[in-house]
Design an enzyme around this catalytic site. Structure first.
Site, mmCIF file in Angstrom:
data_model
loop_
_atom_site.group_PDB
_atom_site.id
_atom_site.type_symbol
_atom_site.label_atom_id
_atom_site.label_comp_id
_atom_site.label_asym_id
_atom_site.label_seq_id
_atom_site.Cartn_x
_atom_site.Cartn_y
_atom_site.Cartn_z
ATOM 1 C CE LYS A 47 -18.331 -2.171 -7.906
ATOM 2 N NZ LYS A 47 -19.137 -1.492 -6.981
ATOM 3 C CE LYS B 155 -4.413 -1.298 0.305
ATOM 4 N NZ LYS B 155 -4.919 -2.095 1.404
ATOM 5 C CE LYS C 45 -9.665 -12.263 -5.900
ATOM 6 N NZ LYS C 45 -9.074 -12.317 -4.582
#
Ligand code: SF4
Length: 323
Positions: free
Chosen positions: A194, A111, A191
């Protein structure tokens, strides 16, 4: 009944990957466990820039959960921030969690790499908040996929450390290893997600669903109708395996021998998926027409969760010498 906890970020309308990978399992667990299902909106703040969509995303996710079969009479369904005790426990846990444990978490490093301009404390403290999410409700079982095992292990370490310092307080949450199929997106590579726009939302209309399916990438070696196909590498075939159990072997055979073309195969898949989702869509439309009921579900869930949470916080404060 043992208590299960699971949390999911409010990502709005759910897609087939979410459904096959998590929601179906949530629905099944309700029969064996006392389930606590939480929409973890505070976790979403570590990366979400557009907080204006948060309430919409929570509502859409809740609609999908309920329409898919999560039952507020069986399970506690609520929003994380509606039970603020979790932030209290997070603070208490932060006092027993060595910083080194958190800095070496691979998802933190990832991250931090992805958003170098916003490496906030929330990103580092994420596993501490996750431990608080689970233990606030004294959950004994957490459904996880193999890839999430290290995160749960960190929660267990935090619990062990707390129990070691202040006396036995929390059960060490155990992993319930669940099979979360890795549903590949319409691009046939990544995968379903969205953010990659390779997904099919559960709430689409039958026409929209069919349109999406027609865009799916199939066996790359099959350029013409006469080419022999390879269902094992085909994304559309994978979806037939989930939604068209009775015909999947026949389709595989016809694909290998070029008796069926990809267009017909996709049309068939669209029909199957639309049949499968018809009752879901019917329930969703009814739920959508009743916003008061949705509010009631979350208010009741928060109330029930808070009753457990308050007990836990009282016990923790006593053990830590705060009462
Ligand atoms: S016929 Fe079906 S299974 Fe075979 S490659 Fe085309 S879409 Fe895939």
């Amino acid at each position: 009944m043992k208590r299960v906890f699971s949390g999911a970020r409010p990502t709005g309308r759910q897609h087939l990957g979410n459904y096959l990978g998590a929601i179906l399992n949530y629905v099944k667990l309700q029969e064996e466990y006392e389930c606590v299902y939480c929409i973890v909106d505070i976790h979403a703040l570590t990366t979400l820039t557009d907080t204006g969509k948060l309430q919409y995303n929570i509502r859409e996710m809740l609609l999908d959960w309920l329409a898919a079969g999560l039952d507020p009479k069986k399970s506690i369904i609520f929003v994380q921030s509606h039970v603020p005790e979790v932030t209290e426990l997070h603070t208490f846990f932060s006092m027993v969690t060595p910083l080194g444990w958190l800095l070496r978490v691979p998802t933190f490093k990832e991250k931090a790499r992805l958003q170098p301009e916003n490496v906030n404390y929330g990103l580092v403290g994420y596993p501490v908040l996750m431990a608080a999410d689970i233990t606030l409700y004294k959950a004994e079982v957490v459904p996880v996929g193999e890839d999430q095992l290290p995160h749960l292990e960190l929660s267990r370490e935090i619990v062990r450390r707390f129990n070691g310092i202040f006396g036995e307080t929390f059960p060490e949450p155990k992993a319930k290893l669940s099979y979360f199929p890795n549903v590949v997106g319409l691009d046939g590579k990544e995968k379903m997600s969205k953010s990659l726009d390779n997904h099919i939302e559960l709430a689409l209309t039958p026409e929209e669903t069919a349109k999406k399916i027609m865009t799916a990438v199939t066996d790359p070696a099959r350029q013409r109708r006469a080419d022999l196909g390879h269902p094992d590498v085909c994304n559309v075939y994978k979806l037939h395996e989930y939604f068209n159990e009775s015909q999947k072997d026949d389709i595989a055979e016809k694909c290998r021998t070029a008796q069926i073309g990809c267009v017909d195969c996709k049309i068939l898949l669209a029909v199957r998926i639309n049949d499968y989702l018809a009752p879901f869509r019917e329930r969703r439309i009814k739920l959508e027409a009743n916003p008061e009921y949705l509010k009631e579900v979350l208010a009741d869930g928060a109330l029930r969760a808070q009753m457990i949470a308050r007990e836990t916080i009282r016990e923790v404060k006593k053990k830590m010498g705060l009462l």
